[in-house]
Design a protein around this motif. Structure first.
Motif, PDB file in Angstrom:
ATOM      1  N   LYS A 356       6.611  13.237  33.587  1.00 13.74           N
ATOM      2  CA  LYS A 356       6.845  12.069  32.746  1.00 13.74           C
ATOM      3  C   LYS A 356       7.859  12.363  31.647  1.00 13.74           C
ATOM      4  O   LYS A 356       8.658  11.520  31.283  1.00 13.74           O
ATOM      5  CB  LYS A 356       5.526  11.622  32.078  1.00 13.74           C
ATOM      6  N   SER A 382       5.357   8.187  41.931  1.00 14.38           N
ATOM      7  CA  SER A 382       4.486   7.599  40.915  1.00 14.38           C
ATOM      8  C   SER A 382       4.888   8.262  39.614  1.00 14.38           C
ATOM      9  O   SER A 382       5.834   9.064  39.584  1.00 14.38           O
ATOM     10  CB  SER A 382       3.019   7.880  41.229  1.00 14.38           C
ATOM     11  N   GLU A 383       4.180   7.965  38.540  1.00 17.69           N
ATOM     12  CA  GLU A 383       4.528   8.536  37.247  1.00 17.69           C
ATOM     13  C   GLU A 383       4.475  10.056  37.263  1.00 17.69           C
ATOM     14  O   GLU A 383       5.251  10.721  36.587  1.00 17.69           O
ATOM     15  CB  GLU A 383       3.554   8.016  36.189  1.00 17.69           C
TER      16      GLU A 383
END
Lengths: 423, 423
Positions: A356, A382-383
């Motif tokens: 992230k 995804s994150e």
């Protein structure tokens, strides 16, 4: 005095020797001043033998009776384990899932736990017993029929009991030393992870790591039960899975937790789909109505000349035939040209909460694959995860390349695999 | 529509083929318009294999856990049987002893049934199911622990369920065609008995006949449940056991029902006991306090010169060591000279209600033994039975001689034994 839930898989209790070894380990936990609840799977090959017997009497064993049959497996292992513990001079009582208060819905062969009422377990503990509980099984709330929880069910039983009994920790004993930065059978220099967050563990499980199943980790996160995955053979400290690092030593959250891979999926490409609203919806409605879970989805850029596009998605190989059938049946409504089925694919995923805040991760990931000469067919993110689909034959090489590129390699070949896999 | 309880022993469901054969027989009974409840034992050698496993983990498996272990056996056979029936297009549901409402006392490994509450069985039947029930097991009334009923427990389960459900008949399927006038393995010309009264059957069972156990017949007599003992292999009419002959054809009560023998007992002689009141009581109090059941008792005429006498009794060989120990411990109080232990004995019994009104029976019995050169060591009688103890080596010859003398021989060798023996 703490309360500890321990879970032992089928490979840990495969024979009388294994049962006696496990009994000693359990007694040790008791001697250390803990109340101990043990969840146990069926011995080694018992389940396979029972499935084989069922196949001999009926080509399509019914759900209710199939569950009744399979649950005999844990009944045997748990009774033997209780006997072995008593033989070491400690009190033990075994309990079926039903007796332990594991209440489920009525979906035979893959029931979900809806409540745990461990009154008998609590009483047994208060009377000084070690409580041995059958994993993988429960009793349905409405009909009081015996149910089983499906793959990885024993882990879920253990976490659910730990939550209901407010245990300090749920120890999952298995045939590896813990969760590794990659599958040790593929990456010799994979490192054991000391601590990993629930979130990263969930992504690893969803991406093909088999040590803990997604469902079990999800349950543990919901009730905030720390899981300690460790070997029943070595007795070493394993991997802690929890919301925050546990204990004295501060463990720093790694940028990258690990690399997972999965070669159990296939890819279906729907060729020549009209590029207009509602088409993708029609395709995935047909798939969903057939009760099939899909994983990654990619839509090609439409070729302007034809007004047609291709849509690809991945799904478990075992669902391939069913998905093709569902699409063919709905062909008139969807209106595509043809279907392509490809089961020679593999998925590599990089997982880590540090992604992230580290923008270079994605680029480094693709560079590593490129340097290893691995061609990428699909991408999904995804994150805290990046996944790519490649040729199946490239998977092992790709995993090793990424593992090295992110500095995950151990200085030694530390990973040891002790036996088979339980359920 | 009648309600039939059928019981199948371990040899009838020893493998997948056996289970499928039994399933067909059950479906036939259902097609004939009956509600059908089936009690089933564990498959073939399953119980022995489980006992062997227990011995590997503990030299003295505990009662509660041992029962938990053994009951896995019926769980397997009943689920497979239900699957096999469903595969023939009929609805079937399996139930553990606990689910079937078989409530017992808390004596693990040899519990007694104290109540049967077959609510779930009744519901399953009313919904059109064939109900499959695990034999040999129940649940204790106080602690809700799983119990087993000991030897012959499945037969008792069947009769108890038949009584609770007010069944028309309890069919006990086994590996012989019924009850014979003697053990067919000893007497080739033994005849199948078409009908026998509860009383005569009880005496035969008490005298060594193994087809039905005493306890099961006793239960059937108390609730007046007709038992039909028959072969699961041949499908022939077997032996009816009931208070009165059943059906159209009048069956005349035979004067002699059959000859039973038993070589599982030993004889203990207490030598040199003072011939005064209270001595016998002291001996048998010591034996009773050790929880040992004895069978026959004989006291010699006292030798006037010494004022001493000998007391002999028979008991199961398996209790021999315990009995000797109990007597030695109580030697000071009893005051005997010595003990003699003899396990080379056998018992031959002639059973028949006709004895009461046929004074010549006893004389003919002794003449037959004498003609065969068999020496008699002990004698005991009831209203409908005469038993003698002889040398073990003489038993087979004695049984054959008595069988012939009382006109029981068949014109042909009709007896067939199909397999092993279940529990």
């Amino acid at each position: 005095m703490g309360l500890v839930v321990q879970k032992y898989g089928g490979s840990s209790v495969a024979d009388a020797e294994g049962i006696k070894r496990v009994a000693k380990r359990i007694v040790e936990a008791k001697k250390n001043g803990n109340q101990v609840v043990v969840v146990v799977s069926a011995m080694g090959d018992t389940t396979d033998e029972l499935i084989d017997l069922a196949a001999q009497v009926s080509p399509m064993p019914a759900g209710r009776e199939f569950d009744m049959l399979l649950t005999a497996g844990e009944r045997i292992s748990m009774a033997l384990l209780a006997m072995a513990i008593k033989n070491l001079g400690h009190e033990a009582q075994s309990f079926t899932g039903s007796q332990a208060g594991v209440i489920t819905d009525s979906v035979h062969n893959k029931a979900r736990i809806i409540d745990v009422t461990p009154g008998r377990i609590r009483t047994a503990l208060d009377e000084g017993n070690i409580a041995i509980v059958a994993g993988f099984q429960g009793v349905s709330a409405d009909k009081k029929d015996i149910t089983t929880l499906g793959r990885g069910g024993s882990d879920t039983t253990a976490v659910a009991l730990a939550a209901a009994l407010d245990a300090e920790v749920c120890e999952i004993y298995t045939d590896v030393d813990g969760v590794f930065t990659a599958d040790p059978r593929v990456v010799k220099k994979a490192k054991k992870i000391d601590w990993i967050s629930f979130e990263d563990m969930l992504e690893l499980a969803a991406s093909g790591s088999k040590v803990l199943l997604h469902r079990c980790v999800e349950y543990a996160r919901r009730y905030n039960i720390p899981i300690h995955v460790r070997s029943s053979f070595s007795g070493l400290q394993g991997t802690w899975v929890s919301s925050e690092p546990i204990g004295d030593k501060k463990v720093e959250q790694a940028i990258i937790s690990g690399v997972a891979h999965d070669t159990s999926e296939a890819k279906i490409t729907v060729v020549g789909v009209p590029d207009k609203p509602g088409e993708a919806a029609a395709i995935f409605r047909a798939i969903a109505d057939a009760q099939i879970n899909i994983d990654m989805v990619v839509q090609n850029v439409s070729a302007a000349a034809t007004g047609l596009t291709d849509i690809s998605f991945t799904l478990p190989k075992t669902e391939g035939r069913k998905a093709i059938g569902a699409l063919e049946r709905n062909r008139p409504g969807i209106g595509f040209d043809s279907l392509r089925y490809d089961d020679q694919i593999g998925k590599i995923s990089l997982v880590g909460a540090g992604m992230k805040t580290n923008p270079g991760v994605t680029a480094a990931f693709f560079e590593a694959l490129s340097d290893a000469g691995v061609n990428i067919e699909l991408i999904s993110t995804s994150e805290i995860r990046i996944s790519v689909v490649t040729r199946k034959d490239d998977v092992a090489e790709a995993v090793r390349a990424v593992h090295t590129a992110f500095g995950l390699d151990s200085d030694t070949d530390e990973a040891v695999v002790y036996g088979g896999t339980g359920r």
